[in-house]
Design a protein around this motif. Structure first.
Motif, short mmCIF file in Angstrom:
data_model
loop_
_atom_site.label_atom_id
_atom_site.label_comp_id
_atom_site.label_asym_id
_atom_site.label_seq_id
_atom_site.Cartn_x
_atom_site.Cartn_y
_atom_site.Cartn_z
N GLY A 2 -8.78 -15.03 29.04
CA GLY A 2 -7.99 -16.19 29.39
C GLY A 2 -8.76 -17.49 29.42
N GLU A 3 -10.05 -17.44 29.13
CA GLU A 3 -10.88 -18.65 29.14
C GLU A 3 -10.96 -19.21 27.72
N SER A 4 -10.72 -20.50 27.57
CA SER A 4 -10.83 -21.11 26.23
C SER A 4 -12.30 -21.18 25.83
N VAL A 5 -12.54 -21.34 24.55
CA VAL A 5 -13.91 -21.47 24.06
C VAL A 5 -14.59 -22.68 24.69
N GLN A 6 -13.86 -23.79 24.78
CA GLN A 6 -14.42 -24.99 25.39
C GLN A 6 -14.77 -24.76 26.87
N LEU A 9 -17.89 -22.68 27.01
CA LEU A 9 -19.05 -23.51 26.68
C LEU A 9 -19.46 -24.34 27.90
N ARG A 10 -18.49 -24.97 28.52
CA ARG A 10 -18.79 -25.79 29.71
C ARG A 10 -19.41 -24.94 30.83
N ARG A 11 -18.81 -23.79 31.08
CA ARG A 11 -19.31 -22.91 32.15
C ARG A 11 -20.73 -22.43 31.85
N LEU A 27 -18.15 -27.21 15.44
CA LEU A 27 -18.93 -27.42 14.22
C LEU A 27 -18.64 -26.33 13.20
N LEU A 28 -18.82 -25.07 13.56
CA LEU A 28 -18.55 -23.97 12.64
C LEU A 28 -18.60 -22.64 13.36
N SER A 29 -18.12 -21.60 12.69
CA SER A 29 -18.24 -20.22 13.16
C SER A 29 -19.05 -19.45 12.14
N ILE A 30 -19.96 -18.63 12.65
CA ILE A 30 -20.85 -17.89 11.77
C ILE A 30 -20.78 -16.40 12.11
N PRO A 31 -20.17 -15.61 11.23
CA PRO A 31 -20.28 -14.17 11.42
C PRO A 31 -21.62 -13.73 10.83
N LYS A 38 -23.16 -6.71 14.98
CA LYS A 38 -22.52 -7.85 14.34
C LYS A 38 -22.22 -8.88 15.42
N VAL A 39 -22.43 -10.16 15.09
CA VAL A 39 -22.16 -11.23 16.06
C VAL A 39 -21.29 -12.29 15.39
N LEU A 40 -20.60 -13.04 16.22
CA LEU A 40 -19.86 -14.22 15.76
C LEU A 40 -20.33 -15.38 16.62
N LEU A 41 -21.03 -16.32 16.00
CA LEU A 41 -21.50 -17.50 16.71
C LEU A 41 -20.46 -18.60 16.54
N ASP A 42 -19.90 -19.05 17.63
CA ASP A 42 -18.92 -20.13 17.63
C ASP A 42 -19.70 -21.37 18.06
N VAL A 43 -19.98 -22.27 17.12
CA VAL A 43 -20.93 -23.36 17.33
C VAL A 43 -20.19 -24.68 17.55
N TRP A 44 -20.60 -25.39 18.61
CA TRP A 44 -19.99 -26.65 18.99
C TRP A 44 -21.05 -27.72 19.12
#
Length: 92
Positions: A2-6, A9-11, A27-31, A38-44
């Motif tokens: 239930g927590e947004s990506v933003q 990130l803040r937390r 900025l981008l997502s990197i699988p 396997k990782v998924l980097l959600d970059v801001w």
């Protein structure tokens, strides 16, 4: 859950390095497949923040200029982040 990506990130930035995110943009997502995981980097990009970066859990923290990034070792998946930052900041 239930927590947004933003919000995550803040937390995380507040918990880990004592920074309060005021404004951020995706900025981008990197699988990336390391073979054993396997990782998924959600970059801001954090455009506006307050606080002074300190390792709140004992980890070292260092601000580095773009030119200094090539002098550091990063995990393979992070190379795409560095390339995207260079393109964003220094377009050809």
């Amino acid at each position: 859950a239930g927590e947004s990506v933003q919000d995550a990130l803040r937390r995380e930035l507040l918990e880990e390095v004592n920074l309060t995110v005021r404004e951020c943009a995706r900025l981008l997502s990197i699988p990336h497949d390391y073979g054993d995981k396997k990782v998924l980097l959600d970059v801001w990009i954090v455009n506006i923040y307050s606080g002074e970066a300190t390792g709140r859990e004992g980890q070292p923290v260092k601000w580095a200029s773009m030119s200094e990034l090539d002098d550091h070792d990063f995990p393979d998946a992070n190379q795409a982040i560095i390339s995207a930052l260079k393109t964003l900041l220094y377009p050809v």
